[in-house]
Design a protein around this motif. Structure first.
Motif, PDB file in Angstrom:
ATOM      1  N   GLY A  51       0.816  -1.207   0.000  1.00  0.00           N
ATOM      2  CA  GLY A  51       0.000   0.000   0.000  1.00  0.00           C
ATOM      3  C   GLY A  51       0.849   1.255   0.000  1.00  0.00           C
ATOM      4  N   ILE A  52       1.882   1.268   0.815  1.00  0.00           N
ATOM      5  CA  ILE A  52       2.763   2.435   0.867  1.00  0.00           C
ATOM      6  C   ILE A  52       3.589   2.531  -0.409  1.00  0.00           C
ATOM      7  N   GLN A  53       4.001   1.407  -0.960  1.00  0.00           N
ATOM      8  CA  GLN A  53       4.696   1.431  -2.243  1.00  0.00           C
ATOM      9  C   GLN A  53       3.815   2.058  -3.315  1.00  0.00           C
ATOM     10  N   ARG A  54       2.547   1.649  -3.338  1.00  0.00           N
ATOM     11  CA  ARG A  54       1.613   2.189  -4.330  1.00  0.00           C
ATOM     12  C   ARG A  54       1.420   3.700  -4.146  1.00  0.00           C
ATOM     13  N   MET A  55       1.266   4.122  -2.901  1.00  0.00           N
ATOM     14  CA  MET A  55       1.066   5.544  -2.623  1.00  0.00           C
ATOM     15  C   MET A  55       2.308   6.362  -2.973  1.00  0.00           C
ATOM     16  N   THR A  56       3.487   5.817  -2.675  1.00  0.00           N
ATOM     17  CA  THR A  56       4.723   6.525  -3.002  1.00  0.00           C
ATOM     18  C   THR A  56       4.892   6.672  -4.504  1.00  0.00           C
ATOM     19  N   PHE A  57       4.580   5.597  -5.229  1.00  0.00           N
ATOM     20  CA  PHE A  57       4.640   5.642  -6.687  1.00  0.00           C
ATOM     21  C   PHE A  57       3.638   6.666  -7.226  1.00  0.00           C
ATOM     22  N   ARG A  58       2.445   6.646  -6.690  1.00  0.00           N
ATOM     23  CA  ARG A  58       1.393   7.576  -7.116  1.00  0.00           C
ATOM     24  C   ARG A  58       1.809   9.024  -6.821  1.00  0.00           C
ATOM     25  N   PHE A  59       2.414   9.213  -5.670  1.00  0.00           N
ATOM     26  CA  PHE A  59       2.868  10.545  -5.262  1.00  0.00           C
ATOM     27  C   PHE A  59       3.903  11.090  -6.243  1.00  0.00           C
ATOM     28  N   GLU A  60       4.863  10.258  -6.607  1.00  0.00           N
ATOM     29  CA  GLU A  60       5.902  10.709  -7.537  1.00  0.00           C
ATOM     30  C   GLU A  60       5.325  11.001  -8.915  1.00  0.00           C
ATOM     31  N   GLU A  61       4.397  10.155  -9.377  1.00  0.00           N
ATOM     32  CA  GLU A  61       3.764  10.404 -10.670  1.00  0.00           C
ATOM     33  C   GLU A  61       2.976  11.714 -10.653  1.00  0.00           C
ATOM     34  N   LEU A  62       2.335  12.001  -9.534  1.00  0.00           N
ATOM     35  CA  LEU A  62       1.567  13.242  -9.427  1.00  0.00           C
ATOM     36  C   LEU A  62       2.483  14.463  -9.454  1.00  0.00           C
ATOM     37  N   ARG A  95      -4.527   4.446 -14.031  1.00  0.00           N
ATOM     38  CA  ARG A  95      -4.071   3.712 -15.215  1.00  0.00           C
ATOM     39  C   ARG A  95      -2.552   3.602 -15.249  1.00  0.00           C
ATOM     40  N   GLU A  96      -1.874   4.662 -14.817  1.00  0.00           N
ATOM     41  CA  GLU A  96      -0.412   4.646 -14.806  1.00  0.00           C
ATOM     42  C   GLU A  96       0.110   3.617 -13.806  1.00  0.00           C
ATOM     43  N   ILE A  97      -0.566   3.501 -12.677  1.00  0.00           N
ATOM     44  CA  ILE A  97      -0.170   2.526 -11.670  1.00  0.00           C
ATOM     45  C   ILE A  97      -0.385   1.102 -12.179  1.00  0.00           C
ATOM     46  N   MET A  98      -1.494   0.890 -12.887  1.00  0.00           N
ATOM     47  CA  MET A  98      -1.758  -0.432 -13.454  1.00  0.00           C
ATOM     48  C   MET A  98      -0.713  -0.789 -14.493  1.00  0.00           C
ATOM     49  N   ARG A  99      -0.257   0.212 -15.221  1.00  0.00           N
ATOM     50  CA  ARG A  99       0.736  -0.030 -16.275  1.00  0.00           C
ATOM     51  C   ARG A  99       2.114  -0.313 -15.675  1.00  0.00           C
ATOM     52  N   LYS A 100       2.431   0.361 -14.569  1.00  0.00           N
ATOM     53  CA  LYS A 100       3.707   0.170 -13.899  1.00  0.00           C
ATOM     54  C   LYS A 100       3.434  -0.293 -12.475  1.00  0.00           C
ATOM     55  N   ASP A 101       3.209  -1.552 -12.321  1.00  0.00           N
ATOM     56  CA  ASP A 101       2.832  -2.111 -11.019  1.00  0.00           C
ATOM     57  C   ASP A 101       3.956  -1.926 -10.007  1.00  0.00           C
ATOM     58  N   PRO A 102       3.751  -1.133  -8.940  1.00  0.00           N
ATOM     59  CA  PRO A 102       4.815  -0.884  -7.967  1.00  0.00           C
ATOM     60  C   PRO A 102       5.153  -2.097  -7.124  1.00  0.00           C
ATOM     61  N   ARG A 103       4.324  -3.139  -7.179  1.00  0.00           N
ATOM     62  CA  ARG A 103       4.589  -4.304  -6.346  1.00  0.00           C
ATOM     63  C   ARG A 103       5.642  -5.219  -6.952  1.00  0.00           C
ATOM     64  N   SER A 104       6.014  -4.974  -8.219  1.00  0.00           N
ATOM     65  CA  SER A 104       7.021  -5.817  -8.839  1.00  0.00           C
ATOM     66  C   SER A 104       8.383  -5.122  -8.829  1.00  0.00           C
ATOM     67  N   SER A 105       8.790  -4.575  -9.980  1.00  0.00           N
ATOM     68  CA  SER A 105      10.102  -3.941 -10.051  1.00  0.00           C
ATOM     69  C   SER A 105      10.173  -2.721  -9.156  1.00  0.00           C
ATOM     70  N   ARG A 106       9.034  -2.015  -9.012  1.00  0.00           N
ATOM     71  CA  ARG A 106       9.028  -0.836  -8.171  1.00  0.00           C
ATOM     72  C   ARG A 106       9.256  -1.206  -6.706  1.00  0.00           C
TER      73      ARG A 106
END
Length: 282
Positions: A91-102, A221-232
């Motif tokens: 969850g935090i990985q996803r939020m951090t990724f989302r934060f940077e994209e924003l 959509r960007e998160i789905m395309r670049k899943d933070p749970r894998s390489s991220r």
């Protein structure tokens, strides 16, 4: 500092861990419990909780009621963000990724500056996501921000919080763009917000609402395309490790000689909310 409150805080967290064996206790849960205890304890002090409370009029029964109310509220909040506390903290990985994209979209110049100075956004955003601003904002502001999250029909403590984090960071965009790595490193961890009031918070929440309304689907959509749970996920772990190493190096090399850094650290320790936290968790 009060041992009675410390006892009820510890029992609250122990009860949560026993009732939720899949999550147990994780770092940051105590931060989330503190504002809730202060909120319900404040009902006995006309809403005002300070670091010099006279606890003589508060019975053990009253404290047990405060503990129970805080427990159920904490359980409700964590139910929305359970994946913040599961292995690898997706969850935090996803939020951090989302934060940077924003940040890339709303202030590309600031994002480029972070990249140029090689300062990972996860260095400071992890705490914002994990503790929901408890260590950054005064207690009165925490209540206002969390009240907005609770009023959201969905993902208030998740997606909406990311937008608030972006609005929070961008309030200091012009200052950050003029800083070098080391100055940025300390500044973003101790932003000068201990004296904020409802006026500043309303501006953050308003800007966050605009971004959520206009960019939420795009970011999903960007998160789905670049899943933070894998390489991220691996990048996230590496960033946290670099944070630990960088903090250690900077402390050993410069904290002893940098009067400015020492003053910034002292300001953080003496913030109004930190006094409340120290009092409750003593």
């Amino acid at each position: 500092r009060n041992q009675r409150i410390q006892f009820h805080l510890e029992r609250l967290l122990f009860t949560f861990a026993m009732r939720h064996p899949g999550l147990a206790y994780s770092q940051g849960m105590d931060d989330l419990a503190v504002p809730l205890i202060a909120l319900f304890l404040g009902e006995h002090y006309n809403g005002a909780v300070t670091d010099d409370l006279d606890m003589t009029s508060i019975t053990d029964e009253m404290l047990s009621e405060v503990e129970a109310d805080a427990y159920w509220c904490l359980s409700s909040i964590i139910a929305e963000i359970q994946d913040h506390y599961t292995p690898d903290q997706p969850g935090i990985q996803r939020m951090t990724f989302r934060f940077e994209e924003l940040i890339k979209r709303v202030d590309p110049g600031l994002h480029s500056h972070f990249v140029d100075k090689e300062l990972e956004i996860s260095f400071f955003s992890f705490q914002w996501m994990n503790c929901l601003f408890v260590r950054e904002l005064p207690l009165r502001c925490i209540f206002r921000v969390w009240d907005t999250y609770l009023s959201e029909e969905d993902r208030g403590f998740d997606a909406y919080h990311v937008n608030v984090c972006a609005a929070y960071l961008l309030r200091f965009s012009s200052q950050l763009k003029k800083m070098k790595y080391e100055e940025m490193f300390f500044f973003v961890q101790n932003l000068p917000t201990t004296d904020w009031n409802d006026e500043q918070i309303e501006l953050l929440l308003s800007q966050a609402f605009v971004w959520r309304s206009s960019l939420e689907d795009i970011l999903d959509r960007e998160i789905m395309r670049k899943d933070p749970r894998s390489s991220r996920g691996n990048a996230f772990k590496q960033a946290i490790q670099r944070l630990v190493e960088t903090t250690s190096n900077i402390k050993s090399a410069q904290m002893l000689t940098s009067e400015k850094a020492v003053k910034q650290t002292r300001k953080s320790r003496n913030s109004p909310f930190r006094k409340v936290f120290n009092y409750i968790s003593a």
